[in-house]
Design a protein around this motif. Structure first.
Motif, short mmCIF file in Angstrom:
data_model
loop_
_atom_site.label_atom_id
_atom_site.label_comp_id
_atom_site.label_asym_id
_atom_site.label_seq_id
_atom_site.Cartn_x
_atom_site.Cartn_y
_atom_site.Cartn_z
N LEU A 247 2.90 -2.28 7.17
CA LEU A 247 4.27 -1.89 6.86
C LEU A 247 4.94 -1.26 8.07
O LEU A 247 4.28 -0.66 8.92
CB LEU A 247 4.29 -0.91 5.68
N THR B 78 8.65 3.33 6.59
CA THR B 78 8.77 2.74 5.24
C THR B 78 8.38 3.78 4.20
O THR B 78 7.35 4.45 4.32
CB THR B 78 7.86 1.51 5.10
N SER C 275 10.06 1.97 -11.40
CA SER C 275 9.74 1.73 -10.00
C SER C 275 10.52 0.54 -9.45
O SER C 275 10.70 -0.47 -10.15
CB SER C 275 8.24 1.48 -9.83
N ASP C 276 10.96 0.65 -8.21
CA ASP C 276 11.61 -0.48 -7.54
C ASP C 276 10.70 -1.11 -6.49
O ASP C 276 11.12 -1.96 -5.72
CB ASP C 276 12.92 -0.04 -6.89
N ASP C 277 9.42 -0.66 -6.46
CA ASP C 277 8.45 -1.20 -5.50
C ASP C 277 7.09 -1.22 -6.17
O ASP C 277 6.31 -0.26 -6.09
CB ASP C 277 8.42 -0.32 -4.24
N ARG D 188 4.68 4.35 2.82
CA ARG D 188 3.83 3.51 3.66
C ARG D 188 2.36 3.85 3.44
O ARG D 188 1.50 2.97 3.35
CB ARG D 188 4.20 3.73 5.12
N GLY E 279 4.47 -3.00 -5.47
CA GLY E 279 3.37 -2.98 -4.51
C GLY E 279 2.96 -1.57 -4.16
O GLY E 279 1.77 -1.24 -4.10
N ARG E 280 3.96 -0.73 -3.94
CA ARG E 280 3.67 0.68 -3.65
C ARG E 280 3.07 1.36 -4.87
O ARG E 280 2.09 2.11 -4.75
CB ARG E 280 4.97 1.39 -3.25
#
Length: 252
Positions: free
Chosen positions: A185, A189, A55-57, A192, A59-60
């Protein structure tokens, strides 16, 4: 000569005399149960770690109900594994039943809604090899393992009707969490809103409210089904824990 005094009477007398009950009723260790539950916790954590690596996010990633429910299951399973290994009393059915319900929701929603092109809320997409392994661990392996634990390794009768609505607290709090996070957000996004049925851009708040009612009723029906099934299912394990009472809950 065999002592005719029931063990519970002896335990009560010992307790009254200031002697711990464990001195009268020896702890019963359950190594197979402990190992199985440790493996369930490992499977859940492995799935989350693999998703984290790919994952590069973050938070998501950690906003998904799937990840959160698997982390809850990992904690409950590891805690229960320790208790089974050391012969300690089981966790409360309120806790273990909640973990079972949440991971069941994860598995059922994924397979019947998110992976179903005809549901209107499909999230099918291409996945990397790591994502594919994590996907199977988090949506298939852990729900099935939790169900096996409940049906085979757990004494029946621990779930109460009031647990069914108490367990809904987390899914109900998840709704405003997802909506508030999305509101902060920027429109457009990626991710989102974590799930299509919570996407305000697609359905508006009125549509989201309708979806929430439908899913909420379905989750409550599932909670009631688990509770009632727990009260009528046979005790397949066959061995009674001499410390904890019958029906002391799953994942013990």
């Amino acid at each position: 000569m065999i002592d005719p005094t029931p063990s519970t009477t002896r335990a009560g007398a010992a307790s009254a005399a200031g002697v711990p009950a464990s001195a009268v009723l020896p702890a019963v260790r359950r190594p197979f149960t402990a190992v199985f539950r440790a493996l369930v916790a490992l499977a859940a954590l492995t799935g989350v770690v693999l998703d984290t690596i790919d994952s590069d996010d973050l938070g998501r990633l950690f906003s998904y109900f799937t990840v959160q429910s698997n982390l809850l299951l990992a904690v409950a399973s590891a805690w229960s594994a320790h208790r089974a290994w050391t012969g300690r009393p089981a966790l409360s059915p309120r806790i273990t039943g909640a973990a079972l319900l949440y991971i069941s929701i994860t598995g059922l929603v994924f397979h019947f809604v998110l992976s179903n092109d005809s549901s209107g809320f499909s999230m099918t997409s291409d996945r990397t090899p790591l994502e594919s392994v994590a996907n199977q661990l988090l949506h298939t392996v852990t729900p099935l393992a939790a169900a096996f634990d409940w049906l085979v390794l757990t004494a029946p009768g621990g779930f109460l009707l009031r647990h069914a609505w108490q367990w809904l607290a987390y899914p109900l709090f998840y709704l405003p969490f997802a909506l508030i996070r999305g509101a902060f957000l920027d429109p457009g996004t990626d991710g989102r809103y974590p799930y299509p049925f919570l996407d305000v851009d697609l359905h508006g708040y009125a549509g989201i409210a309708t979806n929430a009612v439908v899913f909420g009723l379905a989750f409550y029906a599932l909670a009631l089904t688990l509770t009632l099934a727990d009260r009528v299912r046979p005790h397949l394990h066959g061995l009674r824990n001499r410390i904890s009472p019958t029906g002391s809950g799953p994942l013990k």
